[in-house]
Design a protein around this motif. Structure first.
Motif, short mmCIF file in Angstrom:
data_model
loop_
_atom_site.label_atom_id
_atom_site.label_comp_id
_atom_site.label_asym_id
_atom_site.label_seq_id
_atom_site.Cartn_x
_atom_site.Cartn_y
_atom_site.Cartn_z
N ARG A 298 0.81 -1.24 -0.04
CA ARG A 298 0.01 0.08 -0.04
C ARG A 298 1.00 1.22 -0.01
NH1 ARG A 298 -3.63 -3.25 2.92
NH2 ARG A 298 -5.65 -2.90 2.15
N HIS A 348 -8.29 7.15 1.61
CA HIS A 348 -7.91 6.28 0.38
C HIS A 348 -6.96 6.75 -0.60
CE1 HIS A 348 -11.85 3.96 1.08
NE2 HIS A 348 -11.26 3.89 2.02
N HIS A 349 -6.06 6.19 -1.09
CA HIS A 349 -4.81 6.79 -1.75
C HIS A 349 -5.08 7.37 -3.18
CE1 HIS A 349 -4.30 3.70 -4.71
NE2 HIS A 349 -3.42 4.39 -5.28
N PRO A 392 -17.33 -0.87 -5.05
CA PRO A 392 -16.05 -0.20 -4.90
C PRO A 392 -14.86 -1.00 -5.07
CG PRO A 392 -17.36 -0.28 -2.72
CD PRO A 392 -17.92 -1.38 -4.02
N PRO A 394 -10.49 -1.25 -4.19
CA PRO A 394 -9.36 -0.40 -3.35
C PRO A 394 -8.31 0.22 -4.34
CG PRO A 394 -9.06 -2.80 -3.48
CD PRO A 394 -10.33 -2.59 -4.23
N GLY A 395 -8.08 1.30 -3.57
CA GLY A 395 -6.80 2.07 -4.39
C GLY A 395 -5.81 1.10 -4.93
N PRO A 396 -5.13 0.44 -3.88
CA PRO A 396 -4.00 -0.27 -4.48
C PRO A 396 -4.30 -1.51 -5.24
CG PRO A 396 -4.11 0.04 -1.96
CD PRO A 396 -5.41 0.28 -2.38
N ARG A 401 -4.93 -7.86 -3.45
CA ARG A 401 -5.83 -9.04 -3.39
C ARG A 401 -4.86 -10.57 -3.91
NH1 ARG A 401 -11.50 -6.40 -5.95
NH2 ARG A 401 -11.80 -5.44 -4.00
N GLN A 436 -20.11 -5.67 -2.46
CA GLN A 436 -18.64 -5.96 -3.22
C GLN A 436 -18.25 -7.34 -3.42
OE1 GLN A 436 -15.85 -3.67 -0.62
NE2 GLN A 436 -14.34 -3.80 -2.35
N PHE A 472 -19.60 -0.57 4.61
CA PHE A 472 -18.44 -1.33 4.69
C PHE A 472 -17.60 -1.16 6.24
CE2 PHE A 472 -19.75 0.16 0.37
CZ PHE A 472 -19.60 -1.21 -0.17
N LYS A 509 -17.40 -9.44 8.88
CA LYS A 509 -16.82 -7.97 9.28
C LYS A 509 -17.64 -7.61 10.37
CE LYS A 509 -14.79 -3.58 8.35
NZ LYS A 509 -14.34 -2.77 7.25
N THR A 513 -11.88 -8.57 7.94
CA THR A 513 -12.13 -7.23 7.06
C THR A 513 -12.55 -7.93 5.69
OG1 THR A 513 -9.72 -7.57 6.48
CG2 THR A 513 -10.31 -6.02 7.92
N ILE A 514 -13.08 -7.01 4.65
CA ILE A 514 -13.63 -7.30 3.54
C ILE A 514 -12.54 -7.80 2.50
CG2 ILE A 514 -14.83 -6.48 1.62
CD1 ILE A 514 -16.33 -4.52 3.37
N GLU A 515 -11.52 -7.12 2.37
CA GLU A 515 -10.53 -7.50 1.70
C GLU A 515 -9.80 -8.51 2.55
OE1 GLU A 515 -9.71 -6.34 -1.46
OE2 GLU A 515 -11.29 -4.74 -1.14
P1 XMP Z 1 -11.77 -3.60 4.70
O1 XMP Z 1 -10.95 -4.66 4.16
O2 XMP Z 1 -11.01 -2.57 5.62
O3 XMP Z 1 -12.17 -2.64 3.48
O4 XMP Z 1 -12.73 -4.41 5.61
C1 XMP Z 1 -13.27 -1.74 3.82
C2 XMP Z 1 -13.40 -1.06 2.32
O5 XMP Z 1 -12.61 -0.51 2.14
C3 XMP Z 1 -11.77 -0.96 0.89
N1 XMP Z 1 -10.44 -0.81 1.09
C4 XMP Z 1 -9.57 0.02 0.44
N2 XMP Z 1 -9.73 0.93 -0.35
N3 XMP Z 1 -7.31 1.63 -0.27
C5 XMP Z 1 -8.70 1.72 -0.53
O6 XMP Z 1 -8.91 2.85 -1.51
C6 XMP Z 1 -7.11 0.47 0.54
O7 XMP Z 1 -5.99 0.37 0.85
C7 XMP Z 1 -8.27 -0.11 1.00
N4 XMP Z 1 -8.37 -1.20 1.83
C8 XMP Z 1 -9.76 -1.68 1.79
C9 XMP Z 1 -12.31 -2.33 0.74
O8 XMP Z 1 -12.31 -2.68 -0.63
C10 XMP Z 1 -13.69 -2.12 1.20
O9 XMP Z 1 -14.91 -1.61 0.25
#
Ligand code: XMP
Length: 517
Positions: A298, A348-349, A392, A394-396, A401, A436, A472, A509, A513-515
């Motif tokens: 990240r 988010h990045h 959604p 994720p930025g990375p 994944r 998602q 989320f 969750k 976590t989701i990811e």
């Molecule tokens: P987690 O995994 O924390 O995810 O339960 C919650 C939501 O955030 C997204 N997610 C990210 N989005 N940069 C992003 O822009 C990240 O590093 C990142 N990590 C998790 C995830 O897809 C979910 O929608």
């Protein structure tokens, strides 16, 4: 929007406050969450059509409990108190609130004694959703109870001479089946709204605001990520300032199949925008080589993104503004009110860190909109369905994944598996029912039988993750039809070389976590 009809919601901290705002807006009336102690003077200045006092976790008689001004009842517009909001209204106007003998949580039968005001058009007995321990034990003479439940003699009240109402239950949740009617009663019959919050007006107002903020010679940069918010932001800005918008899409090689192509066909080919696509795939992949720790991935991706974006932005003369897809829930989470707090930078990045570093001013045309409104605006602007309704991402990107090393070959495997999953979700009509959905690549040397022999060919397990979620912050796994899972698994194993096992993630969750990383 000049003279836009507005319902103010004084937010006492209920988990349902945002829901109240959405319910009002579903009736085509703009609503805004404000601090509970917003001065009556300010509400007058905002020319609100009505005031809703939300629920909240405190007890109105506790020291330090949030309060509203007594004067709000003299603003001259209708007031509806919900739960804590009703209690504080009753207390401020001379009644008494105490801890109840019986707590009421969940579905409760309500006897409507007088179907008037907020309870107009309702049958004598309905089901409502309660969540309270305190009750109004005594109402002032100016109030009249209009509904009761078995445990709560003051379940709804109306003021005898002012347009002030209170309900102990929650009309804003779907578990109160007649709640919609009650909100409609308040907004239309009691406050006299006509309903001017419609997608065309929303677009018009956003365009107007952008034009006021951005001078005729200024240019605006918008970082496109391929997600809904940045896409709709770009669409709105393009409508407002045309060619003075420059979009930058950094292709980091971590996108899903065809994502970069979709951005290009939509924004460049279809809308004719000035789109700069930066092919940074090799740069990102080489920086990620051998990096196994997800947080380190990240960090690297965030850092590289800023560097690439900075370089590209420097090449655009006269760019004073940076457009960002901040939406209303982000604004609410950063503190109340339309003014008085600094703009939120999304953690988010995708564009994180840029404004401060580069000294851009922010343009945030979505900052008053909920996600469903953003989507409706996107549709009205003519953005393609697969962008507007995208889950959604994720930025990375796919880097988080893929457990372990991110290589081109492993990205290809994951993309192919992920593609199949999304295709089947669409085909089975599940895509929009899932918040998602994605595939994860896990490097496990899983033995399989392929043809006549044992095979370790794959060395990869693909995990399918499908979640339902409102915000989320919490999520549950989707109880999807087995038939869909069977097709997805069968196709991945047959069509994606390098995978010999598919698993379904059944974790919620929290704690997962989701990811995966
Ligand atoms: P987690 O995994 O924390 O995810 O339960 C919650 C939501 O955030 C997204 N997610 C990210 N989005 N940069 C992003 O822009 C990240 O590093 C990142 N990590 C998790 C995830 O897809 C979910 O929608």
């Amino acid at each position: 929007m000049p003279n836009r009809e507005t319902i103010a919601i004084l937010d006492f901290g209920s988990q349902y406050s945002q829901l109240i705002a959405r319910r009002v807006r579903e009736n085509h009336v703009y609503s805004e969450l404000l601090a509970p102690n917003t001065p009556a003077e300010r509400l007058r200045a905002l020319n609100v059509k009505g005031i809703i006092l939300s629920g909240g976790p405190a007890s109105v008689y506790a020291a330090g409990a949030p309060r509203c001004e007594r004067d709000i009842f003299d603003v001259g517009v209708p007031v509806l108190g919900i739960c804590y909001g009703m209690q504080i209204a009753c207390q401020l106007l001379g009644g008494e609130v105490r801890a109840g003998q019986t707590r009421e949580y969940g579905r409760v039968r309500l006897n409507v004694r007088r179907p008037v005001g907020v309870l107009a058009h309702l049958p004598p007995e309905i089901s409502v959703w309660m969540s309270h321990g305190d009750v109004v034990t005594e109402v002032a003479d100016c109030f009249e109870p209009i509904a009761v439940t078995a445990a709560c003699p003051v379940a709804a009240v109306r003021h005898k001479s002012l347009p002030v109402f209170g309900v102990q239950f929650h009309p804003e949740v779907t578990h109160t089946p007649n709640g919609e009617q009650m909100i409609r009663n308040f907004v239309y019959d009691i406050c006299g709204c006509r309903g001017d919050w419609r997608v065309e007006n929303v677009i018009e107002a956003a365009v107007e605001t952008v034009r006021t903020q951005v001078g005729p010679d200024d240019r605006v940069i918008c970082g496109l990520s391929g997600g809904v918010d940045s896409s709709v932001t770009a669409g709105l800005l393009h409508r407002a300032i045309g060619a003075r918008l420059i979009c930058i899409f950094v292709d980091n090689g971590l996108c899903r199949t065809n994502e970069a192509a979709l951005v290009e066909t939509t924004f460049h080919d279809h809308f004719g925008m000035d789109l700069r696509v930066v092919d940074a795939r090799q740069r990102f992949l080489s920086k990620l080589a051998g990096v196994l720790d997800p947080q380190e991935k990240r960090r690297i991706i965030g850092h590289e993104f800023i560097e690439v974006f900075k370089q590209e932005a420097k090449a655009i003369p006269g760019a004073r503004f940076l457009a960002q897809g901040t939406i209303y829930p982000d604004v609410i989470e950063s503190g109340h009110g339309p003014t008085g707090h600094s703009a939120v930078i999304k953690s988010h990045h995708n564009v994180g860190g840029l404004p401060v570093e580069l000294g851009f001013e922010l343009v945030e045309p979505l900052r008053l909109l909920f996600k469903d409104e953003v989507r409706r605006v996107g549709e009205a602007l003519g953005l393609p369905e697969n962008l507007v309704w995208r889950h959604p991402f994720p930025g990375p990107g796919l880097a988080v994944r893929i457990a372990g090393d991110v290589t081109e070959q492993r990205l290809e495997i994951l993309r192919a598996a992920d593609d199949i999953l999304l295709e089947e979700l669409h085909a089975a009509g599940w895509y929009r029912k899932v918040a998602q959905g994605f595939a994860v690549l896990v490097p496990v040397a899983s033995v399989g039988v392929m043809g006549d022999g044992r095979s370790y060919e794959g060395q990869n397990v693909v995990v399918i993750r499908l979640v339902e979620s409102k915000d989320f912050m919490t999520a549950d796994w989707v109880h999807i039809d087995y038939a869909v899972l069977a097709t997805v698994s069968n196709r991945i194993i047959n069509e994606v070389p390098g995978v010999n096992r598919v698993a379904y993630d059944i974790s919620s969750k929290p704690p997962s976590t989701i990811e995966w990383q």
